[in-house]
Design a protein around this motif. Structure first.
Motif, short mmCIF file in Angstrom:
data_model
loop_
_atom_site.label_atom_id
_atom_site.label_comp_id
_atom_site.label_asym_id
_atom_site.label_seq_id
_atom_site.Cartn_x
_atom_site.Cartn_y
_atom_site.Cartn_z
N ASN A 34 17.11 63.00 5.27
CA ASN A 34 17.90 61.99 4.56
C ASN A 34 17.47 61.90 3.09
OD1 ASN A 34 18.39 58.40 4.77
ND2 ASN A 34 19.83 59.99 4.23
N ALA A 35 18.39 62.25 2.21
CA ALA A 35 18.19 62.18 0.75
C ALA A 35 16.86 62.82 0.34
CB ALA A 35 18.25 60.72 0.29
N PRO A 36 16.64 64.08 0.70
CA PRO A 36 15.35 64.70 0.40
C PRO A 36 15.17 64.93 -1.10
CG PRO A 36 16.88 66.34 1.24
CD PRO A 36 17.57 65.01 1.39
N VAL A 37 13.92 64.87 -1.53
CA VAL A 37 13.60 65.19 -2.92
C VAL A 37 12.82 66.50 -3.00
CG1 VAL A 37 13.64 62.80 -3.68
CG2 VAL A 37 11.50 63.77 -2.83
N THR A 38 12.37 67.01 -1.85
CA THR A 38 11.70 68.31 -1.80
C THR A 38 12.29 69.11 -0.64
OG1 THR A 38 9.95 67.73 -0.22
CG2 THR A 38 9.58 67.14 -2.55
N GLU A 53 21.45 65.19 4.94
CA GLU A 53 22.36 64.11 4.56
C GLU A 53 21.90 63.60 3.20
OE1 GLU A 53 24.72 61.77 3.46
OE2 GLU A 53 25.32 62.47 5.45
N PRO A 54 22.65 63.88 2.14
CA PRO A 54 22.17 63.54 0.78
C PRO A 54 22.22 62.05 0.45
CG PRO A 54 24.35 64.54 0.68
CD PRO A 54 23.89 64.68 2.10
N VAL A 55 23.05 61.28 1.14
CA VAL A 55 23.18 59.85 0.82
C VAL A 55 22.10 59.08 1.57
CG1 VAL A 55 24.69 57.84 0.87
CG2 VAL A 55 25.66 60.13 0.49
N PRO A 56 21.29 58.28 0.87
CA PRO A 56 20.20 57.57 1.55
C PRO A 56 20.70 56.46 2.46
CG PRO A 56 20.33 56.87 -0.74
CD PRO A 56 21.30 58.02 -0.58
N GLY A 57 19.98 56.23 3.54
CA GLY A 57 20.30 55.16 4.49
C GLY A 57 20.14 55.65 5.91
N LEU A 58 19.43 54.85 6.72
CA LEU A 58 19.17 55.28 8.09
C LEU A 58 20.44 55.39 8.91
CD1 LEU A 58 17.05 56.06 10.17
CD2 LEU A 58 16.72 53.63 10.67
N ALA A 59 21.34 54.42 8.78
CA ALA A 59 22.59 54.47 9.55
C ALA A 59 23.43 55.68 9.13
CB ALA A 59 23.38 53.19 9.37
N ILE A 60 23.44 55.99 7.84
CA ILE A 60 24.18 57.15 7.36
C ILE A 60 23.61 58.43 7.96
CG2 ILE A 60 24.77 58.48 5.30
CD1 ILE A 60 24.74 55.83 3.75
N LEU A 74 28.30 51.84 -1.29
CA LEU A 74 28.87 52.97 -0.56
C LEU A 74 30.11 53.52 -1.25
CD1 LEU A 74 28.58 51.85 3.17
CD2 LEU A 74 27.34 53.71 2.05
N ARG A 75 30.87 52.63 -1.85
CA ARG A 75 32.11 53.08 -2.49
C ARG A 75 31.83 54.02 -3.65
NH1 ARG A 75 33.29 47.26 -2.31
NH2 ARG A 75 34.30 46.81 -0.32
N THR A 76 30.67 53.85 -4.28
CA THR A 76 30.35 54.71 -5.42
C THR A 76 30.04 56.14 -4.99
OG1 THR A 76 27.97 54.23 -5.36
CG2 THR A 76 29.37 52.70 -6.60
N VAL A 77 29.74 56.35 -3.71
CA VAL A 77 29.47 57.69 -3.21
C VAL A 77 30.59 58.16 -2.27
CG1 VAL A 77 26.99 57.54 -3.47
CG2 VAL A 77 28.04 56.79 -1.33
N GLY A 78 31.70 57.44 -2.28
CA GLY A 78 32.86 57.88 -1.51
C GLY A 78 32.80 57.56 -0.03
N LEU A 79 31.98 56.59 0.37
CA LEU A 79 31.89 56.17 1.76
C LEU A 79 32.40 54.77 1.93
CD1 LEU A 79 28.38 57.54 2.81
CD2 LEU A 79 30.60 58.53 3.36
N GLU A 80 32.81 54.44 3.13
CA GLU A 80 33.25 53.09 3.45
C GLU A 80 32.47 52.60 4.66
OE1 GLU A 80 35.30 51.09 1.92
OE2 GLU A 80 35.97 52.50 0.37
N ALA A 81 32.14 51.31 4.66
CA ALA A 81 31.50 50.71 5.82
C ALA A 81 32.46 50.70 6.98
CB ALA A 81 31.03 49.30 5.50
N ARG A 82 31.91 50.76 8.21
CA ARG A 82 32.74 50.75 9.41
C ARG A 82 33.34 49.38 9.63
NH1 ARG A 82 31.26 55.37 8.80
NH2 ARG A 82 30.81 56.94 10.34
#
Length: 453
Positions: free
Chosen positions: A149-153, A173-180, A445-453
Motif C-alpha cells: 500500500n502506497a510504497p515508497v521503496t 495499491e498506490p493510494v494510501p489507506g487500509l480499506a483501499i 478520495l475524489r482528488t484521486v478519482g475514487l468514491e466512498a462506498r
C-alpha cells in the motif's frame, strides 16, 4: 491555566506508574486431553508440553501469560507466577487444570477454498515473519496475496519475489489507506472465502482452517472472526493494553444473527468492536463483493484513522448474513510498544469508532431509525469505552499469586493495571473527530478519482 498544569502533572504521574509495569513472558501450555474433576489442580506433567510464544525465549521464573490448550485446542488463558527454582511446567500445568472444562469441539467440515490478503507498507521484516506462518497453514486449498500500500521503496516487492516466488502473489495499491488496500486484494482473490490479517501477526498453523470451515457448515454465514492474543508482553505498553482486554473476545464460540438480535447486546449491530478485529477476519467473497467491499474513506492511512473492519462487519450483518466468532482460529499479534504508540492508538480507536458509524449512516441511510433508537444506550456505551478503568477487586492479588481466575491479561477487561486518564481523554477526542475525519477522507478520495462506498 491551572487546569492545564494539573493535567500535565497527572499525565506525568500516569507515565511514571506506566513505566513501573514489568514484562511478562508469553507461553503455550498444551494439556494432553480431558481430565476428570479430581485431577484438576494437580501438578502431574505427563504429556504436558510447555513452549514459549512466537519467537520467545524458554520459560523461566517470573510472571508468565499462558495460552492453555487441550489436545492442541485453545481453551483459556491464565497469568502464572513461577517461583525461583520451580519447574515452570509443573506450576503452570497445575494452574491450567483449574480452568473450567469445555465441551469437546464439533468435527469440522472440509473448508472452502480460501484467499488470505495481507496489506502492508514498508515493514518487510514483519511481513516475512507473518508470511512464514501463513505458508505453514494446514488448509487444503488457499492462496496468499500481499497488497503493497502506497510504497515508497521496492523493499516489499523484492522480498516477495526473492523469498516467496510463486507461493505469494504481489499486488501494488498506490493510494494510501487500509480499506483501499483490502479492496484491491478483494478484487484480486480467487477463493470462495477471503481472510484478512495484518503484517504484524504470527498465525497458528490451524488458523485458516478454523476460520473458514464455518462457511461450509452455514450457507447463511457472511463473516467470521477469530482469537487474537499477544505475541509479546515485553514493554509496559504491551502489558497495559492486554490487561484491559487487548483484542481478545474470549474462548466461547458465538454466532451473531441479525434475524435474532442477541438480548445481551442492546446496541446490536452497532457495537461491531465486540465481534472481532481486522487482524483476524474472513468473509464469504461473494457477499463482501456484493456489499461493495470496505468503505475506502475508512481505515488506517486515511483521515478517518480506522473503522474499516467494523464497517465490513455491520454491512454484512445489515444484509441479513450471520457472523461467527471462532476462538479456535488464533493469531498472535505484536502489540505496539511505547507510550506514544498507545496515545496514537487511543485517539485512532476513538476516531475509527465514530467514523465507521458515520460511514454506515451515509452509505445505508435506511439504518438511521435503528441507530437513533439505540442512541441513549450508545452514549452510555461510549462513556464506558472511554472511562478511566482501574484494577478490579482481587486483580492485583490474582496477578501476584498466579491464580488462574483473576488478573489475567487477555481475559477481556481484566484490568490488572489502571487505564490512564490521558488515554481516555484522547479516545474521547478521537470520537469527536471521527465524523469530521471521515468526511474529509471522502473529499480526499475524489482528488484521486475514487468514491466512498
Amino acid at each position: 491555566m491551572a487546569g492545564g498544569r494539573r493535567a500535565r502533572q497527572e499525565t506525568r504521574r500516569e507515565i511514571e506508574q506506566f513505566l513501573s509495569i514489568g514484562p511478562v513472558q508469553v507461553a503455550e501450555l498444551d494439556l494432553p486431553g480431558a481430565r476428570d474433576a479430581e485431577d484438576r489442580g494437580t501438578a502431574d506433567t505427563e504429556g504436558v508440553e510447555l513452549r514459549p510464544g512466537p519467537g520467545g525465549a524458554p520459560i523461566t521464573s517470573g510472571s508468565v501469560f499462558v495460552l492453555v490448550r487441550r489436545a492442541g485446542r485453545p481453551v483459556g488463558t491464565l497469568l502464572g507466577q513461577v517461583p525461583d527454582g520451580a519447574d515452570p511446567v509443573a506450576v503452570l500445568a497445575g494452574l491450567a487444570r483449574e480452568l473450567p472444562p469445555q465441551a469437546p469441539p464439533e468435527p469440522l467440515p472440509v473448508p472452502p477454498s480460501a484467499s488470505v490478503v495481507v496489506a502492508t507498507r514498508e515493514r518487510a521484516g514483519r511481513l516475512a515473519r507473518a508470511l512464514d506462518s501463513l505458508l505453514a497453514q494446514d488448509h487444503p486449498d488457499f492462496e496468499i496475496v500481499v497488497v503493497d500500500n502506497a510504497p515508497v521503496t521496492e523493499e516489499t516487492r523484492e522480498l516477495v519475489e526473492r523469498k516467496y516466488g510463486e507461493r505469494v502473489r504481489y499486488v501494488c495499491e498506490p493510494v494510501p489507506g487500509l480499506a483501499i488496500a483490502h479492496n484491491r486484494g478483494l478484487a484480486a482473490v480467487h477463493g470462495r472465502v477471503v481472510a484478512f490479517t495484518d503484517d504484524d501477526v504470527v498465525a497458528d498453523p490451524r488458523w485458516l482452517t478454523e476460520l473458514t470451515a464455518p462457511f461450509a457448515a452455514d450457507p447463511g454465514l457472511g463473516c467470521a472472526t477469530g482469537l487474537i492474543l499477544p505475541a509479546r508482553l515485553r514493554t509496559p505498553a504491551q502489558v497495559l493494553l492486554e490487561s484491559h482486554g487487548g483484542f481478545a473476545k474470549g474462548f466461547v464460540p458465538r454466532t451473531y444473527d441479525p434475524a435474532r438480535p442477541p438480548a445481551d447486546e442492546p446496541l446490536f449491530p452497532f457495537t461491531a468492536g465486540r465481534f472481532g478485529s481486522g487482524a483476524n477476519m474472513a468473509f464469504r467473497t461473494s457477499v463482501l463483493r456484493a456489499v461493495g467491499g470496505f468503505d475506502p474513506a475508512t481505515g488506517a492511512g486515511t483521515r478517518a484513522r480506522g473503522g474499516d473492519d467494523l464497517y465490513g462487519f455491520v454491512r454484512v450483518l445489515a444484509e441479513g448474513r450471520r457472523l461467527r466468532y471462532t476462538p479456535s482460529a488464533l493469531v498472535w499479534h505484536h502489540h505496539r510498544e511505547t507510550w506514544r504508540d498507545l496515545e496514537t492508538q487511543a485517539y485512532g480507536y476513538g476516531a475509527g469508532l465514530t467514523a465507521y458509524l458515520t460511514a454506515i449512516l451515509v452509505n445505508r441511510p435506511a439504518l438511521l431509525p435503528a441507530f437513533l433508537a439505540r442512541v441513549p444506550g450508545g452514549l452510555a456505551h461510549a462513556r464506558g469505552l472511554t472511562a478511566v478503568r482501574g484494577p478490579e477487586a482481587g486483580d492485583g492479588a490474582g496477578a501476584a499469586g498466579g491464580g488462574a481466575g483473576a488478573g489475567v491479561p487477555g481475559g477481556h477487561d481484566s484490568r490488572t493495571h489502571p487505564w490512564p486518564r490521558r488515554l481516555s481523554r484522547l479516545q474521547r477526542r478521537g470520537m469527536l473527530y471521527g465524523p469530521v475525519g471521515y468526511l474529509r477522507a471522502r473529499r480526499a478520495l475524489r482528488t484521486v478519482g475514487l468514491e466512498a462506498r
